[in-house]
Design an enzyme around this catalytic site. Sequence first.
Site, PDB file in Angstrom:
ATOM      1  CB  SER A   1      -0.735   0.136   1.316  1.00  0.00           C
ATOM      2  OG  SER A   1      -0.222   0.791   2.590  1.00  0.00           O
ATOM      3  CG  ASP A   2       1.960   5.851  -1.038  1.00  0.00           C
ATOM      4  OD1 ASP A   2       2.507   5.719  -0.305  1.00  0.00           O
ATOM      5  OD2 ASP A   2       1.674   6.468  -2.275  1.00  0.00           O
ATOM      6  CD1 TRP A   3       1.810   8.389   5.283  1.00  0.00           C
ATOM      7  CD2 TRP A   3       3.818   7.332   5.263  1.00  0.00           C
ATOM      8  NE1 TRP A   3       2.449   8.680   6.505  1.00  0.00           N
ATOM      9  CE2 TRP A   3       3.710   8.074   6.605  1.00  0.00           C
ATOM     10  CE3 TRP A   3       5.074   6.544   5.141  1.00  0.00           C
ATOM     11  CZ2 TRP A   3       4.649   7.968   7.382  1.00  0.00           C
ATOM     12  CZ3 TRP A   3       5.994   6.628   5.962  1.00  0.00           C
ATOM     13  CH2 TRP A   3       5.879   7.493   7.047  1.00  0.00           C
ATOM     14  CD  GLU A   4      -1.069   7.851   8.399  1.00  0.00           C
ATOM     15  OE1 GLU A   4      -1.572   8.584   7.891  1.00  0.00           O
ATOM     16  OE2 GLU A   4      -0.579   7.655   9.581  1.00  0.00           O
ATOM     17  CG  ASP A   5      -3.047   5.171   0.685  1.00  0.00           C
ATOM     18  OD1 ASP A   5      -4.250   6.075   0.975  1.00  0.00           O
ATOM     19  OD2 ASP A   5      -1.838   5.522   0.174  1.00  0.00           O
TER      20      ASP A   5
END
Length: 767
Positions: A310-314
């Site tokens: 995933s991307d950051w905190e997604d």
Amino acid sequence: MKKLIYVSSGVLLLLFSCKSVQELSTPTYSIEEKSLNARIAQMSIEEKVGQTCQITLDVLSKTDAKGAVLAPCEIDSVKLQEAILKYHVGSILNVGAHTLTLDEWKHIIPAIQSPYVTGKTHVPIIYGIDAIHGMNYTVNGTLFPQEIGLAATWNTKLAKEFGEITAYETRASGIPWNFSPVLDLGRQPLWSRTFETLGEDPYLVAQMGAAIIDGYQGGKTIDDKHVAACMKHFVGYSGTNSGRDRTPAWIPEKYMKELYLPSFKAAVEHGALTVMINSGAVNGIPGHINHHLITETLKGEWGFEGFAVSDWEDFIMLHSVHKTAASLSEAYVQAFNAGVDMSMVPLSPQYKEYCDIMVKAVKSGEISMERLDDAVRRILRVKSRLGLFEQPIPNFNAYPKFACQEFKQASLNAALESITLLKNEGAILPLKTGQKILIAGPTSDNMIYLNGAWTHTWQGVDPQYNTKGCLTVREAFEQKIGKENCLFSKGVELYSEGDYEKSRFVNLEDYQQKLTQADVVVLCLGELPSTEKPGDIHSLNLSSEQLELAKLAYAQHKKVILVLLEARPRIIHDIVSGAAGIIQAYLPGDYGANALVQLMYGDQNFSGKLPYTYPKYDGVIEFYDHPKSVDRSKSGDFSAYNPEWDFGFGLSYAQFECESLTLSTDELHGNDSIQVTVRIRNNSPVWGKEIIQLYVSDDFASLIPTGKSLKRFLKIDIPGNDFIVKTFTLSKEDLMFVGPNGNFIVEDGTFTIGVGPLRKTFRYLKK
Ligand code: BGC
């Protein structure tokens, strides 16, 4: 049951703990695919979930009483034990606030891998980082032009070399995984990450992206001088409607398939081992829950064998931002079941919550064991192909070439082939010795403007981390022609106050006064480094203060050369006609100023070409491959396609001419191929590099065709007064488009090939 699993894991632990560190540093680099399954069978649900969890280095770092990470950075063993032994975390990313020294990495990586090396866990950690234009998070790493500049070289050999060097220096820092390349299409110039892209054309992006991946990975099983690539950000992230980062995009299926997907497909064909998911939403579907694209297309249809992070905190953002999930647990289940294998959680205590929620979701059956095993298998497969099981800690002495002269020269070469000459009136360039040069403008005297964001820090604005010994534009001029021949006055400075778009005059009297003494003004304009949300802007127009510097110089009838150091094509129309010369330098990296000066004095020849359409007005954004109907209203300024400079444009000191264009046949049938031969002549005595750009137009089609599409390109050297002949092969695949049924089709009809000003038409017949 739990106990049994524990005991059987213990057997594995023993196996690994028998190995000494000495033995571990002898690479063999592969674990049989079938043994992955055996390994997974030994793991508890908690251990499996931990593999899907990624946390940031800060979570493990020692901090002071206020919670700030200590310098030098050190691992806190209590935090490490909790993350790795209790929660079984499988991946770590990034650095804290800034670049670390090689020495710091030499301590951090062994500390992080110590639970594995000492047999307390049986899976090594995979560490990932954004080394997006060279190893920008290790002090003295070799910094290349940002991707947009690399694309402007149109040279796949240089792209591969960039990948190889970056991989080497990333591994030298103990890190085997690079969150790069960005394969998003640069079709929204407002977007703050335009400089991270390889431009607007799907073919150019696919070719250059694949070359970078070849350089990063070096083959299917990756040795200790290469890293796993990460294709970013799957898919459509860059197409945001508003131009603001992480905001929704509308991309019809036809254009998704024709424009946005090809670079990712090519990357999978080149063996890219990991992918990062689009943080935004396309057609109302957040990237992280797009089962169709991630599981069906990427993993199913294309056969992608690696894992999706995933991307950051997604995962969290599905609940907090996108609102597709009413709770965190619903959000995690949505993303994981859509096919995202690893969550960049990445903070504490959120990661603990993530692990607990995921374990519950598996136990309740919301996430099946089959899906969890699939994710873990993919993650272990990548760890295995990276050789991490055998060699979790690199032999740090095996990288004597880190930051060597050869690597710096490669970066300089890339900058030389990237920087693009857009205007050269009255042959103002090359500059002549003896001229008094005023170096001015906000981007003229700080390395941060040559490198942009993702350089030493996230936003790249803190000059204290600049690579020592590298030259700003001002310093490069002073070194070349002597301080006595240079004047300097900034005139305007860029600063951030809430956003990164502020500019103000500084000592304008000094600038005006120095103008009177100068023969030539080198005016360096551009942007303060920024990326992601902080890089959002309200308008593409360059700030009025910067334009004013040019106008003041024109008012004194000075010869002005504009040097653009910018992350995206900012509108400069008001100052184009008054300039004698215009150079697009993009973000050329640590040796960009050296390259610029060599080019401006004619020691080297320009050969960069724009990888995007440079707009003239910020209300008229179109791309080179627009359908003919875009031009239909009126000609000239009233056409919607009326850019300042075309995609693929760039001047040289040499004079190239496409002399002839011939086709092997005027009728192409079925699966046959057609040969296109071009002869390019250098009509000047000056040696130069030219880029052959071959475009195809479908003259008539059942859905409106692109005006033209790039199908082949090649960068070639041509000595002065010489010529070169090259042949390209095209086939049915190059004539296809997504038809009314949503699939790629080819239709009978005529097609026109264009190289330079020459055109040739042939007919295609399916039978
Ligand atoms: C960016 C990614 C990057 C990740 C890790 C995110 O905010 O969108 O491109 O790889 O952070 O630093």
